[in-house]
Design a protein around this motif. Structure first.
Motif, PDB file in Angstrom:
ATOM      1  N   SER A   1       0.777  -1.041   0.104  1.00 46.98           N
ATOM      2  CA  SER A   1       0.110   0.101  -0.057  1.00 46.98           C
ATOM      3  C   SER A   1       0.808   1.451   0.192  1.00 46.98           C
ATOM      4  O   SER A   1       0.469   2.305  -0.433  1.00 46.98           O
ATOM      5  CB  SER A   1      -0.803   0.148   1.154  1.00 46.98           C
ATOM      6  OG  SER A   1      -0.108   0.142   2.369  1.00 46.98           O
ATOM      7  N   ILE A   2       2.094   1.180   0.602  1.00 43.90           N
ATOM      8  CA  ILE A   2       2.959   2.279   0.534  1.00 43.90           C
ATOM      9  C   ILE A   2       3.713   2.448  -0.888  1.00 43.90           C
ATOM     10  O   ILE A   2       3.738   3.656  -1.280  1.00 43.90           O
ATOM     11  CB  ILE A   2       4.142   2.185   1.744  1.00 43.90           C
ATOM     12  CG1 ILE A   2       3.430   2.001   3.058  1.00 43.90           C
ATOM     13  CG2 ILE A   2       5.214   3.136   1.685  1.00 43.90           C
ATOM     14  CD1 ILE A   2       4.416   1.728   4.140  1.00 43.90           C
ATOM     15  N   LEU A   3       4.273   1.292  -1.429  1.00 42.56           N
ATOM     16  CA  LEU A   3       4.874   1.379  -2.563  1.00 42.56           C
ATOM     17  C   LEU A   3       4.290   0.390  -3.418  1.00 42.56           C
ATOM     18  O   LEU A   3       4.294  -0.996  -3.358  1.00 42.56           O
ATOM     19  CB  LEU A   3       6.398   0.837  -2.374  1.00 42.56           C
ATOM     20  CG  LEU A   3       7.214   0.971  -3.578  1.00 42.56           C
ATOM     21  CD1 LEU A   3       7.561   2.275  -4.341  1.00 42.56           C
ATOM     22  CD2 LEU A   3       8.621   0.263  -3.202  1.00 42.56           C
ATOM     23  N   LYS A   4       3.470   0.692  -4.514  1.00 43.16           N
ATOM     24  CA  LYS A   4       2.731  -0.035  -5.272  1.00 43.16           C
ATOM     25  C   LYS A   4       3.373  -0.608  -6.647  1.00 43.16           C
ATOM     26  O   LYS A   4       3.242  -1.771  -6.922  1.00 43.16           O
ATOM     27  CB  LYS A   4       1.589   0.700  -6.012  1.00 43.16           C
ATOM     28  CG  LYS A   4       0.633   1.376  -4.684  1.00 43.16           C
ATOM     29  CD  LYS A   4      -0.650   1.952  -5.515  1.00 43.16           C
ATOM     30  CE  LYS A   4      -1.496   2.658  -4.214  1.00 43.16           C
ATOM     31  NZ  LYS A   4      -2.091   1.289  -3.149  1.00 43.16           N
ATOM     32  N   ASP A   5       4.641   0.045  -7.075  1.00 41.52           N
ATOM     33  CA  ASP A   5       5.312  -0.064  -8.162  1.00 41.52           C
ATOM     34  C   ASP A   5       6.490  -1.016  -7.738  1.00 41.52           C
ATOM     35  O   ASP A   5       7.421  -0.316  -6.888  1.00 41.52           O
ATOM     36  CB  ASP A   5       5.246   0.786  -9.035  1.00 41.52           C
ATOM     37  CG  ASP A   5       4.201   1.411  -9.680  1.00 41.52           C
ATOM     38  OD1 ASP A   5       3.115   0.809  -9.924  1.00 41.52           O
ATOM     39  OD2 ASP A   5       4.101   2.921  -9.962  1.00 41.52           O
ATOM     40  N   ASN A   6       7.031  -1.982  -8.424  1.00 40.10           N
ATOM     41  CA  ASN A   6       8.145  -2.694  -8.338  1.00 40.10           C
ATOM     42  C   ASN A   6       8.352  -3.089  -6.900  1.00 40.10           C
ATOM     43  O   ASN A   6       9.477  -2.987  -6.311  1.00 40.10           O
ATOM     44  CB  ASN A   6       9.393  -1.615  -8.829  1.00 40.10           C
ATOM     45  CG  ASN A   6       9.215  -1.348 -10.372  1.00 40.10           C
ATOM     46  OD1 ASN A   6       9.054  -2.368 -10.996  1.00 40.10           O
ATOM     47  ND2 ASN A   6       9.703  -0.220 -10.714  1.00 40.10           N
ATOM     48  N   ASN A   7       7.442  -3.478  -6.248  1.00 38.36           N
ATOM     49  CA  ASN A   7       7.541  -3.880  -4.982  1.00 38.36           C
ATOM     50  C   ASN A   7       7.557  -5.371  -4.723  1.00 38.36           C
ATOM     51  O   ASN A   7       6.575  -6.078  -5.217  1.00 38.36           O
ATOM     52  CB  ASN A   7       6.221  -3.457  -4.016  1.00 38.36           C
ATOM     53  CG  ASN A   7       6.597  -3.505  -2.284  1.00 38.36           C
ATOM     54  OD1 ASN A   7       7.417  -4.300  -2.100  1.00 38.36           O
ATOM     55  ND2 ASN A   7       5.903  -2.574  -1.702  1.00 38.36           N
ATOM     56  N   PRO A   8       8.564  -6.039  -4.114  1.00 41.74           N
ATOM     57  CA  PRO A   8       8.818  -7.575  -4.071  1.00 41.74           C
ATOM     58  C   PRO A   8       7.589  -8.176  -3.302  1.00 41.74           C
ATOM     59  O   PRO A   8       7.085  -9.314  -3.462  1.00 41.74           O
ATOM     60  CB  PRO A   8      10.052  -7.682  -3.455  1.00 41.74           C
ATOM     61  CG  PRO A   8      10.859  -6.575  -3.555  1.00 41.74           C
ATOM     62  CD  PRO A   8       9.712  -5.423  -3.472  1.00 41.74           C
ATOM     63  N   ALA A   9       6.968  -7.253  -2.299  1.00 40.78           N
ATOM     64  CA  ALA A   9       5.921  -7.863  -1.538  1.00 40.78           C
ATOM     65  C   ALA A   9       4.862  -8.396  -2.377  1.00 40.78           C
ATOM     66  O   ALA A   9       4.062  -9.407  -2.118  1.00 40.78           O
ATOM     67  CB  ALA A   9       5.266  -6.890  -0.616  1.00 40.78           C
ATOM     68  N   VAL A  10       4.323  -7.850  -3.501  1.00 40.87           N
ATOM     69  CA  VAL A  10       3.364  -8.079  -4.299  1.00 40.87           C
ATOM     70  C   VAL A  10       3.711  -9.492  -4.771  1.00 40.87           C
ATOM     71  O   VAL A  10       2.775 -10.291  -4.808  1.00 40.87           O
ATOM     72  CB  VAL A  10       3.173  -7.104  -5.387  1.00 40.87           C
ATOM     73  CG1 VAL A  10       2.154  -7.617  -6.331  1.00 40.87           C
ATOM     74  CG2 VAL A  10       2.703  -5.717  -4.962  1.00 40.87           C
ATOM     75  N   GLY A  11       4.926  -9.812  -5.216  1.00 44.74           N
ATOM     76  CA  GLY A  11       5.279 -11.186  -5.597  1.00 44.74           C
ATOM     77  C   GLY A  11       5.094 -12.205  -4.567  1.00 44.74           C
ATOM     78  O   GLY A  11       4.592 -13.275  -4.975  1.00 44.74           O
ATOM     79  N   TYR A  12       5.601 -11.778  -3.581  1.00 43.42           N
ATOM     80  CA  TYR A  12       5.418 -12.744  -2.475  1.00 43.42           C
ATOM     81  C   TYR A  12       3.901 -12.968  -2.128  1.00 43.42           C
ATOM     82  O   TYR A  12       3.903 -14.101  -2.188  1.00 43.42           O
ATOM     83  CB  TYR A  12       6.119 -12.061  -1.039  1.00 43.42           C
ATOM     84  CG  TYR A  12       7.503 -11.565  -0.940  1.00 43.42           C
ATOM     85  CD1 TYR A  12       8.376 -12.218  -1.816  1.00 43.42           C
ATOM     86  CD2 TYR A  12       8.029 -10.619  -0.468  1.00 43.42           C
ATOM     87  CE1 TYR A  12       9.727 -11.769  -2.005  1.00 43.42           C
ATOM     88  CE2 TYR A  12       9.245 -10.104  -0.232  1.00 43.42           C
ATOM     89  CZ  TYR A  12      10.105 -10.722  -1.312  1.00 43.42           C
ATOM     90  OH  TYR A  12      11.334 -10.342  -1.215  1.00 43.42           O
ATOM     91  N   MET A  13       3.071 -12.392  -2.142  1.00 39.18           N
ATOM     92  CA  MET A  13       1.721 -12.397  -1.858  1.00 39.18           C
ATOM     93  C   MET A  13       1.142 -13.417  -3.211  1.00 39.18           C
ATOM     94  O   MET A  13       0.200 -14.358  -2.878  1.00 39.18           O
ATOM     95  CB  MET A  13       0.919 -11.344  -1.529  1.00 39.18           C
ATOM     96  CG  MET A  13       1.313 -10.453  -0.499  1.00 39.18           C
ATOM     97  SD  MET A  13       0.178  -9.232  -0.013  1.00 39.18           S
ATOM     98  CE  MET A  13       0.700  -7.987  -1.071  1.00 39.18           C
ATOM     99  N   ASP A  14       1.525 -13.015  -4.196  1.00 38.67           N
ATOM    100  CA  ASP A  14       1.074 -13.858  -5.575  1.00 38.67           C
ATOM    101  C   ASP A  14       1.693 -15.178  -5.345  1.00 38.67           C
ATOM    102  O   ASP A  14       0.753 -16.115  -5.797  1.00 38.67           O
ATOM    103  CB  ASP A  14       1.560 -13.111  -6.739  1.00 38.67           C
ATOM    104  CG  ASP A  14       0.595 -11.847  -7.118  1.00 38.67           C
ATOM    105  OD1 ASP A  14      -0.224 -11.592  -6.438  1.00 38.67           O
ATOM    106  OD2 ASP A  14       1.420 -10.947  -7.966  1.00 38.67           O
ATOM    107  N   PHE A  15       2.623 -15.508  -4.819  1.00 44.62           N
ATOM    108  CA  PHE A  15       3.184 -16.791  -4.729  1.00 44.62           C
ATOM    109  C   PHE A  15       2.346 -17.617  -3.642  1.00 44.62           C
ATOM    110  O   PHE A  15       2.118 -18.556  -3.834  1.00 44.62           O
ATOM    111  CB  PHE A  15       4.522 -16.784  -4.241  1.00 44.62           C
ATOM    112  CG  PHE A  15       5.278 -18.188  -3.954  1.00 44.62           C
ATOM    113  CD1 PHE A  15       5.683 -18.923  -4.941  1.00 44.62           C
ATOM    114  CD2 PHE A  15       5.256 -18.630  -2.782  1.00 44.62           C
ATOM    115  CE1 PHE A  15       6.123 -20.305  -4.918  1.00 44.62           C
ATOM    116  CE2 PHE A  15       5.786 -19.817  -2.325  1.00 44.62           C
ATOM    117  CZ  PHE A  15       6.216 -20.820  -3.441  1.00 44.62           C
ATOM    118  N   LEU A  16       2.119 -17.129  -2.540  1.00 46.13           N
ATOM    119  CA  LEU A  16       1.199 -17.674  -1.608  1.00 46.13           C
ATOM    120  C   LEU A  16      -0.154 -17.972  -2.151  1.00 46.13           C
ATOM    121  O   LEU A  16      -0.664 -19.069  -1.878  1.00 46.13           O
ATOM    122  CB  LEU A  16       1.183 -16.914  -0.092  1.00 46.13           C
ATOM    123  CG  LEU A  16       2.315 -16.671   0.437  1.00 46.13           C
ATOM    124  CD1 LEU A  16       2.047 -15.715   1.772  1.00 46.13           C
ATOM    125  CD2 LEU A  16       2.894 -18.224   0.870  1.00 46.13           C
TER     126      LEU A  16
END
Length: 471
Positions: A95-110
């Motif tokens: 929610s803080i950094l929407k672009d190029n944030n590895p957290a999005v990939g981590y959540m997609d993997f789960l």
């Protein structure tokens, strides 16, 4: 000067005239947050996950918008089995950094590994159930739940630590050391594991005085209600449990066990041999009294008072007979519950759920109901998964009769498993083979309407349209 918080340009002083922040303090705290993150990164590389997590939590206290620290803390929580805490930090980070944030990939993997997420959730449920059992003094059931939790999530450090504590309380130091080694291999400076290792070492090397000191340390640790850890916006600390002090010696334990075995044996003899005979005698008495009451007529010598007394005696015997039969039924159901627990321990989940289906919980105590619900919560998903796997294998082997039985049984024990849509699809295919068109349509329609994200959606729609075109 440009304000590092809001971006406003101003020329005098350190206070931003727009947002009112002290830019000097702001930059200092951000710098400190970055330094703590770098230290945590080095600790994580050396597998000191507990120390790294502590530094990262401190880092976020100084700068809650430090996405790198938040992402790394989520990875450490994920590695130690705290998936929910990890997701919270990754969601906040995205929610803080929407672009190029590895957290999005981590959540997609789960999200793409739904079955693993279910296992992690099951592990947390079992851990909480183990805490409940320990609060009620049921150590054996708690250990079973903790082992199941570790099977579902091998990285669940808190479950390992609680299992270590149980082993220490049972004086099984060899088993405790085995779990300590596992924890320290994953997190080499885990404070709880190190404390337990020190307790075991003190108890074995310095005699009775050190053993008493170890017991005091273990009790102090067990009396803590929460894990002592500073947090930002993660989940609340995991609760610990209180254990009643045990003052029973070895000989007293043996005597107590013998006494309990004798009671159980006596109860079984009463249940199997004596109680049915008592019930038969009371049944015969009831029948005789009922016959006398029914045979009463105005011309007999029995007075109304005698008939009323006989009716009262009859009602009393009927009530006592009903109570005895109710107790007999309850004891039989408790024996079935114990059988189900044994079957679950042996990983025979299909037989376990079949046993649970035969149990009537009427008359159970709160503890018995809690045990029943715990076994059910563990066994049902496992049995459903096993039955679905068997049914799918039988379907692919063209053994449609057995496949139908297995798949229908799997659906009976499911809650929100991600194979339900596949099970309905295979049952629809079997119904087509059996020329039961209406049932096949019903199953296909379930897949389409209830599981729009199903991988069988296109197949179900195509099959349903073909059935609709048939005369």
């Amino acid at each position: 000067m440009r304000c590092p918080n809001c971006g406003f340009n101003f020329s005098e002083g350190f206070l931003c005239p727009k947002c009112g922040i002290d830019t000097f303090v702001f930059l200092k705290t951000r710098s400190l947050s970055i330094r703590l993150y770098n230290e945590a990164l080095e600790m994580a590389k050396e597998m000191d996950l507990s120390g790294a997590a502590e530094n990262l939590e401190q880092s976020l206290l100084f700068d809650k918008n430090n996405t790198q620290a938040r992402n790394l803390l989520g990875l450490i929580y994920c590695e130690t089995g705290r998936i929910a805490d990890a997701l919270k930090h990754w969601i906040f980070s995205s929610s803080i950094l929407k672009d190029n944030n590895p957290a999005v990939g981590y959540m997609d993997f789960l999200q793409k590994n739904g079955r693993e997420m279910e296992k992690y959730n099951d592990a947390v449920v079992m851990y909480n159930q183990a805490l409940l059992y320990l609060n009620h003094g049921s150590e054996d059931m708690a250990i079973i739940q903790l082992k199941k939790a570790i099977d579902s999530n091998p990285n669940f450090i808190e479950a390992y630590n609680l299992l270590i504590l149980c082993c220490i309380e049972e004086n099984n130091h060899k088993r405790a050391q085995h779990f300590i080694d596992i924890v320290l291999k994953k997190d080499k400076k885990n404070p709880k594991a190190l404390k337990y290792a020190n307790a075991i070492g003190s108890g074995t090397s310095n005699g009775i005085r050190k053993k008493a000191q170890r017991n005091t340390e273990v009790k102090e640790d067990a009396s803590q209600k929460t894990v002592s850890m500073k947090r930002t916006d993660s989940a609340p600390p995991i609760p610990r449990y209180k254990r009643k002090e045990k003052k029973i010696g070895v000989l007293e334990k043996r005597d107590l066990i013998s006494f309990l075995v004798g009671i159980c044996s006596s109860a079984i003899v009463i249940l199997v041999l004596i109680m049915p005979a008592i019930n038969e005698v009371k049944d015969k008495t009831i029948v005789d009294l009922q016959a006398k009451v029914d045979s009463y007529a105005g011309e007999t010598k029995m007075t109304p008072e005698e008939v009323l007394k006989m009716r009262t005696e009859l009602e009393t015997l009927q009530g006592e007979n009903k109570r005895l039969r109710s107790e007999e039924t309850k004891q039989a159901n408790l024996e079935l519950l114990q059988t189900a627990v044994s079957q679950m321990t042996d990983n025979d989940f299909e037989t376990c759920v079949a046993t649970l289906e035969r149990i009537d919980t009427i008359g159970f105590s709160e503890e018995d109901i809690a045990k029943y619900n715990s076994v059910k919560a563990t066994a049902y998903p496992k049995a459903a998964d096993s039955l679905y796997t068997k049914g799918k294998s039988e379907f692919l082997s063209n053994n449609y009769v057995d496949a139908k039985v297995s798949l229908e049984s799997a659906l009976k024990f499911t809650s929100n498993e991600n194979f339900i849509d596949d099970a309905y699809f295979y049952l629809a295919k079997i119904a087509e083979k059996d020329e039961d068109t209406e049932k096949a349509k019903t199953y296909y329609q379930k897949v389409i309407t209830e599981y729009p994200d199903s991988n069988q959606l296109a197949n179900a729609e195509n099959a349903l349209s073909q059935l609709a075109e048939q005369p």
